[in-house]
Design a protein around this motif. Structure first.
Motif, short mmCIF file in Angstrom:
data_model
loop_
_atom_site.label_atom_id
_atom_site.label_comp_id
_atom_site.label_asym_id
_atom_site.label_seq_id
_atom_site.Cartn_x
_atom_site.Cartn_y
_atom_site.Cartn_z
N CYS A 37 0.84 -1.15 0.07
CA CYS A 37 -0.07 0.23 -0.07
C CYS A 37 0.78 1.23 -0.08
O CYS A 37 0.17 2.34 -0.54
CB CYS A 37 -1.07 0.13 0.98
N GLN A 38 2.06 1.15 0.30
CA GLN A 38 2.93 2.33 0.11
C GLN A 38 3.69 2.54 -1.07
O GLN A 38 4.46 3.49 -1.23
CB GLN A 38 4.29 2.10 1.59
N CYS A 39 3.73 1.54 -1.99
CA CYS A 39 4.13 1.68 -3.34
C CYS A 39 3.61 2.92 -3.97
O CYS A 39 2.42 3.22 -4.06
CB CYS A 39 4.01 0.46 -4.02
N GLU A 40 4.49 3.36 -4.78
CA GLU A 40 4.34 4.71 -5.72
C GLU A 40 3.90 4.22 -7.06
O GLU A 40 3.27 4.88 -7.90
CB GLU A 40 5.64 5.66 -5.72
N THR A 41 4.71 3.12 -7.49
CA THR A 41 4.51 2.72 -8.97
C THR A 41 4.29 1.19 -9.00
O THR A 41 4.42 0.65 -8.25
CB THR A 41 5.68 3.10 -10.05
N LEU A 42 3.80 0.63 -9.85
CA LEU A 42 3.41 -0.85 -10.32
C LEU A 42 4.91 -1.34 -10.19
O LEU A 42 4.91 -2.66 -9.72
CB LEU A 42 2.85 -0.93 -11.56
N ASP A 43 5.97 -0.74 -10.82
CA ASP A 43 7.21 -1.23 -10.52
C ASP A 43 7.63 -1.63 -9.04
O ASP A 43 8.15 -2.23 -8.73
CB ASP A 43 8.31 -0.66 -11.33
N ASP A 44 7.52 -0.69 -8.14
CA ASP A 44 7.56 -0.86 -6.89
C ASP A 44 7.06 -1.94 -6.30
O ASP A 44 7.43 -2.89 -5.61
CB ASP A 44 7.05 0.55 -6.01
N ILE A 45 5.49 -2.30 -6.92
CA ILE A 45 4.67 -3.55 -6.50
C ILE A 45 5.50 -4.75 -6.88
O ILE A 45 5.78 -5.99 -5.94
CB ILE A 45 3.48 -3.41 -7.11
N LYS A 46 5.98 -4.64 -8.13
CA LYS A 46 6.86 -5.82 -8.77
C LYS A 46 8.04 -6.13 -7.72
O LYS A 46 8.26 -7.07 -7.53
CB LYS A 46 7.01 -5.47 -10.23
N MET A 47 8.68 -5.23 -7.45
CA MET A 47 9.83 -5.25 -6.69
C MET A 47 9.52 -5.87 -5.41
O MET A 47 10.26 -6.97 -4.98
CB MET A 47 10.56 -3.84 -6.64
#
Length: 351
Positions: A37-47
């Protein structure tokens, strides 16, 4: 025989029960969801997901990512796990696992038929179908003009064939008829699955009866709410309710007469296990009802893991995994559309 499963269950079911309990330990925790929920982008979610069981499924996906890609890959993991369990299963567990996917088959049939009615491309519709509900002749559904043709040309060779006996009419397919078909099929499916679990007996029958009764009651409430203000008569509405569950039969009689959400609430609150669901909602509010039902379902599914030597853990795992995928889809959509303030609205924590 109830209480004696421990004597023979592990001969055929011990390995797979151990596997599914191992899969359960890979479900995302509340800490994972808070990080996502703290992620800023979809790449952050992937990471973040790369450190979880989903890592191998997402590692080769190039940027920029799309929500559909994340959902697709997470669903692929569930499908791979399901297929592994199915190939290892013997009777009656293999039949039980197949029953778990019939709901997806019904949804896929309805998706294709509705899409065809609105002149959508069949290939595009097939890509949207749930992989657990696919069958060989699904692409030919597009040629059917009414229920009778749908059954005769396509569905007679699928596991859904017995459920169509109440649906076969010569009326042309339209949105109303298709929705009635979906609910009639689900009613027949849930009743059949319930009978099958009762036949298995023991802890499986006890736990699955509770889980399927909850599903039947939830569908009864949703059918009632969705049919308020439509041309569906009270008798037609009553026919779509399953013939088991906590609300059966007296709750069904009252639900069939309801004409607004507060009347539905009044009926369901008479049943103590469901009081907590509506206590979270203010009067006249229905937007958060789905989430309240999902939270109650997750609680019941998690409880099924407290007992051993039964098949309900397989059903529970598939449902919990689907809830996890819904959570990931919601978080990804909120991040992609820059709606971070709403990210907690529909996330249902599992553990």
């Amino acid at each position: 025989m109830y209480g004696f499963e421990a004597m023979s269950f592990n001969i055929h079911g011990g390995y797979l029960e151990a596997i599914v309990r191992g899969y359960r330990s890979g479900l995302l925790t509340a800490a994972d969801y808070n990080n996502l929920c703290q992620c800023e982008t979809l790449d952050d979610i992937k990471m973040h997901l790369s450190a979880t069981e989903y890592g191998p499924y997402l590692q080769n996906e190039p940027s920029p990512l799309h929500t559909t890609t994340i959902v697709e890959k997470c669903t692929l993991k569930l499908v791979d796990e399901y297929k592994h369990m199915l190939t290892q299963a013997t009777e009656p567990m293999s039949t039980f696992l197949e029953y778990c996917t019939y709901g997806h088959m019904i949804d896929n049939v309805v998706l294709i038929v509705t899409g065809t009615l609105h002149e959508r491309d069949v290939q595009e519709l097939l890509e949207k179908c749930h992989p657990l509900g696919m069958f060989d002749s699904i692409a030919t559904l597009a040629v059917a003009q009414n229920m009778r043709e749908l059954y005769r040309l396509v569905l007679v060779d699928t596991p859904l064939a017995p459920y169509f006996s109440e649906c076969i009419t010569s009326e042309d397919l339209d949105d109303m008829n298709i929705e009635i078909m979906r609910n009639t099929l689900y009613k027949a499916y849930l009743e059949d699955f319930y009978r099958f679990c009762q036949k298995l007996g023991g802890a499986t029958a006890e736990i699955m009866s509770d889980l399927l009764a909850f599903e039947a009651d939830r569908r009864a409430v949703n059918i009632t709410i969705n049919s308020i203000g439509t041309e569906l008569t009270r008798d037609d509405r009553r026919k779509l309710y399953s013939n088991f569950g906590l609300l059966c039969p007296y709750g069904h009689e009252e639900l069939a007469l309801c004409e607004d959400l507060d009347q539905v609430r009044g009926v369901v609150e008479k049943y103590p296990p469901y009081q907590s669901i509506f206590s979270k909602l203010s009067y006249g509010e229905s937007q958060m009802l789905d989430k309240a039902f999902y939270e109650e379902e997750v609680k019941r599914l998690c409880l099924s893991y407290e007992q051993q030597f039964h098949y309900a853990v397989f059903f529970a795992y598939i449902r919990l995994k689907e809830q996890e995928i819904r959570n990931l889809m919601w978080i990804s959509e909120c991040v992609a559309q820059n709606q971070k303030s709403r990210v907690h609205d529909s996330v249902v924590f599992i553990f």
